[in-house]
Design a protein around this motif. Structure first.
Motif, short mmCIF file in Angstrom:
data_model
loop_
_atom_site.label_atom_id
_atom_site.label_comp_id
_atom_site.label_asym_id
_atom_site.label_seq_id
_atom_site.Cartn_x
_atom_site.Cartn_y
_atom_site.Cartn_z
N CYS A 63 0.85 -1.21 0.00
CA CYS A 63 0.00 0.00 0.00
C CYS A 63 0.88 1.26 0.00
CB CYS A 63 -0.90 0.00 1.23
SG CYS A 63 -1.89 1.50 1.35
N PRO A 64 0.74 2.11 -1.02
CA PRO A 64 1.61 3.29 -1.11
C PRO A 64 1.20 4.44 -0.21
CG PRO A 64 0.11 3.26 -2.97
CD PRO A 64 -0.17 2.02 -2.18
N SER A 65 -0.03 4.34 0.36
CA SER A 65 -0.53 5.51 1.08
C SER A 65 -0.67 5.29 2.58
CB SER A 65 -1.89 5.92 0.49
OG SER A 65 -2.84 4.92 0.80
N ALA A 67 -2.73 3.30 3.96
CA ALA A 67 -4.15 3.16 4.31
C ALA A 67 -4.43 1.85 5.06
CB ALA A 67 -5.01 3.21 3.04
N LEU A 68 -3.53 0.90 4.95
CA LEU A 68 -3.71 -0.38 5.63
C LEU A 68 -2.70 -0.50 6.76
CD1 LEU A 68 -4.09 -2.54 2.42
CD2 LEU A 68 -5.86 -2.27 4.17
N TRP A 79 -8.41 -0.76 7.49
CA TRP A 79 -8.34 0.06 6.27
C TRP A 79 -8.88 1.44 6.59
CZ3 TRP A 79 -12.74 1.49 2.97
CH2 TRP A 79 -12.35 2.13 1.78
N CYS A 84 -6.87 6.05 1.67
CA CYS A 84 -6.81 5.19 0.49
C CYS A 84 -6.93 6.02 -0.79
CB CYS A 84 -7.93 4.17 0.56
SG CYS A 84 -7.96 3.06 -0.86
N VAL A 85 -6.04 5.74 -1.75
CA VAL A 85 -6.07 6.47 -3.03
C VAL A 85 -6.65 5.61 -4.15
CG1 VAL A 85 -4.17 8.01 -2.41
CG2 VAL A 85 -3.67 5.80 -3.52
N ASP A 86 -7.27 4.46 -3.77
CA ASP A 86 -8.01 3.61 -4.71
C ASP A 86 -7.15 3.03 -5.84
OD1 ASP A 86 -10.33 4.08 -3.21
OD2 ASP A 86 -10.71 5.94 -4.30
N CYS A 87 -5.89 2.78 -5.54
CA CYS A 87 -5.03 2.18 -6.57
C CYS A 87 -5.28 0.68 -6.72
CB CYS A 87 -3.56 2.43 -6.24
SG CYS A 87 -3.03 1.58 -4.72
N LEU A 88 -5.84 0.06 -5.70
CA LEU A 88 -6.16 -1.38 -5.67
C LEU A 88 -4.93 -2.28 -5.70
CD1 LEU A 88 -9.39 -1.61 -7.87
CD2 LEU A 88 -9.16 -1.03 -5.46
N LEU A 89 -3.76 -1.72 -5.39
CA LEU A 89 -2.55 -2.55 -5.34
C LEU A 89 -2.65 -3.64 -4.28
CD1 LEU A 89 0.42 -0.02 -5.73
CD2 LEU A 89 -0.14 -1.93 -7.23
N CYS A 90 -3.33 -3.34 -3.22
CA CYS A 90 -3.45 -4.33 -2.14
C CYS A 90 -4.17 -5.58 -2.62
CB CYS A 90 -4.17 -3.74 -0.94
SG CYS A 90 -5.76 -3.01 -1.35
N VAL A 108 -11.95 -0.58 -2.01
CA VAL A 108 -11.76 -1.88 -1.38
C VAL A 108 -12.72 -2.03 -0.19
CG1 VAL A 108 -9.36 -2.02 -2.05
CG2 VAL A 108 -9.95 -1.11 0.20
S1 SF4 Z 1 -6.41 0.51 -2.73
FE1 SF4 Z 1 -5.31 -0.77 -1.25
S2 SF4 Z 1 -3.13 -0.40 -1.76
FE2 SF4 Z 1 -4.27 1.23 -2.80
S3 SF4 Z 1 -4.24 2.89 -1.28
FE3 SF4 Z 1 -6.14 1.79 -0.91
S4 SF4 Z 1 -5.60 0.32 0.70
FE4 SF4 Z 1 -3.66 1.07 -0.15
#
Ligand code: SF4
Ligand code: SF4
Length: 469
Positions: A63-65, A67-68, A79, A84-90, A108
């Motif tokens: 998670c780059p931000s 948020a987790l 969370w 959260c920047v909604d990148c969905l990388l997690c 998420v």
């Molecule tokens: S979508 Fe997942 S990885 Fe991306 S910022 Fe939100 S919690 Fe972090």
């Protein structure tokens, strides 16, 4: 000491794919379900995608931000929607598919275990989902004092040592202990050269009179008004099923208020591995050898715990170190019952030396003995009858268990068939007894297939309070 956390477990073999868990989750969370049930590799089978609340969570790492984050208090990965920047990388980082995406809002959704009362678990009709208090023993008792000194001289991997250390840590210092001749005093519980290996008062009765001596000790404490002392035995199967049985039976018949724990390693192991009354049919022992004229024991074992139910004891239970939480809960009930009447706990204890198994396989043997119904787990009280605490259905064949034990290595197909038939017969009898017992209150009922005990009558702390006052 660290902390262990509770978790939601999933038994694929019990899941029928009804989807109730997903509906309940999405209703509880007001969006996409955090749990997904997906078709498994075999037709009609199902798997789950659910957050494991990993100890080293990849979602948190990717998670780059920020948020987790994993909460050190309850182990849940939380969370923070505002970060959260909604990148969905997690969702890509999690190997278990444990983070859901709510497509309607492209955000998420993260399982938070519903504050310790997961909505999915509550609705699962089959018991496929279970909220396991996996860390309870570690968290609640791990830091309590071990009431035996280190350096007892048990064999490597001795399961009886495991039982005595756990049981006494659970029971605590307010206890008087009897350890009749057997492995437990043999490994030093009653001491060497005038020094005892036990940190509570311990005595060494004869093999024949343990329960009688315990009766006298309890009466002494009753007379001086001490209601807080657990008067108990840690006895082997020989001193319980054979030469000690008259004393056990007499004390049970009189309703003596003691806790009698039988540590059953199926033989007189510390004196040369001779057969006892609980040695199972077909077992090699030094007095039931395997050779030209004999193929192990020719009689079936006594079912001692079942015999104890015929004494109308206050409490009777079977337990195994393969199912520690079950054992701990039964210790609670057994201790409480010992202030009201005779309380009998029968704990199965594979002996790596006498059974000819590697010490690393002892716990596997414990589990498989239960999972094959060789040693089913149940409990009985003289008011509520008998109930299983581990489902006897869908058991493994008994061959899976005996083939890992060296003392059964010689078994012929006929002997194996005899053992399986005996196991089936015992389970059928126990099921009959369970069927005739009144159902436990709904609130205490365990889910189908659960290994979690349920159905205690009053709450145990309450009962202990009643019993000791
Ligand atoms: S979508 Fe997942 S990885 Fe991306 S910022 Fe939100 S919690 Fe972090
Ligand atoms: S509610 Fe239970 S049985 Fe139904 S899909 Fe979910 S886990 Fe499977």
């Amino acid at each position: 000491m660290g902390v262990a956390f509770d978790s939601i477990s999933f038994k694929a073999s019990l899941c029928d794919g009804c989807g109730d868990c997903m509906t309940a989750c999405s209703q509880a969370k007001g969006g996409a379900s955090r749990i997904s049930i997906v078709p498994g590799a075999k037709a009609g089978s199902f798997e789950t995608a659910l957050c494991r609340q990993c100890g080293d969570p990849k979602c948190v790492q990717v998670c780059p931000s920020g948020a987790l984050d994993k909460d050190g208090g309850n182990g849940i990965i939380g969370w923070d929607a505002s970060k959260c920047v909604d990148c969905l990388l997690c969702t890509a980082g999690c190997a278990y598919g444990g983070i859901a995406v709510d497509e309607s809002v492209a955000r998420v959704g993260k399982c938070d275990q519903c504050d310790g009362d997961p909505a999915c678990v509550k609705v699962c009709p089959t018991g496929a989902l279970e909220f396991r208090k996996a860390g309870s023993i570690f968290n609640e008792y791990g830091a309590k004092e071990d009431l035996f000194v280190p350096g007892l001289s048990g064999c490597q991997g001795c399961n009886s040592e495991l039982i005595m250390r756990h049981a006494m840590r659970k029971i605590g210092r307010n206890s008087v202990l009897a350890t009749p001749p057997g492995c437990i005093p043999g490994m030093g519980s009653v001491g060497y050269n005038g020094k005892t290996g036990t940190k509570v008062p311990v005595f060494h009765p004869l093999l024949t009179n343990t329960a009688s001596m315990l009766s006298g000790i309890r009466r002494y404490y009753d007379r001086i008004g001490r209601k807080d002392i657990v008067v108990m035995a840690l006895a082997g199967d020989g001193g319980t099923a054979d030469c000690g049985f008259h004393a056990v039976s007499g004390a049970a018949e009189r309703g003596e208020k003691v806790l009698y724990v039988c540590v059953d390693n199926e033989g007189y192991m510390n004196t040369g591995m001779q057969r006892s009354g609980t040695t199972p049919y077909g077992s090699w022992t030094s007095t039931t050898p395997v050779g030209e004229h004999m193929q192990g024991k020719t009689q079936d074992a006594k079912n001692l715990p079942l015999i104890m139910t015929a004494h109308k004891c206050r409490y009777v239970a079977t337990a195994s170190t393969g199912y520690m939480e079950d054992l701990y809960e039964k210790l609670d009930r057994a201790i409480a019952a010992s202030f009201e009447g005779f309380s009998y706990l029968h704990i199965y204890s594979p002996c790596p030396t006498g059974w000819r198994i590697p010490s690393s396989k002892v716990i596997d043997a414990c589990r498989l003995s239960v999972d094959s119904n060789f040693n089913p787990l149940w409990e009985y009280t003289n008011t509520s009858g008998l109930r299983f605490t581990h489902s006897p259905d869908n058991a493994h064949p008994v061959s899976a268990y005996v083939k890992m034990i060296g003392k059964y290595r010689h078994l012929s197909p006929d002997q194996l068939a005899h053992i399986q038939a005996k196991v089936d017969e015992q389970v059928a009898l126990l099921k009959l007894m369970a069927a005739e017992s009144p159902p436990p209150p709904a609130a205490h009922r365990a889910p189908a297939g659960s290994s979690t005990p349920a159905g205690a009558e009053p709450s145990q702390p309450a009962r202990r309070e009643i019993a000791r006052n």
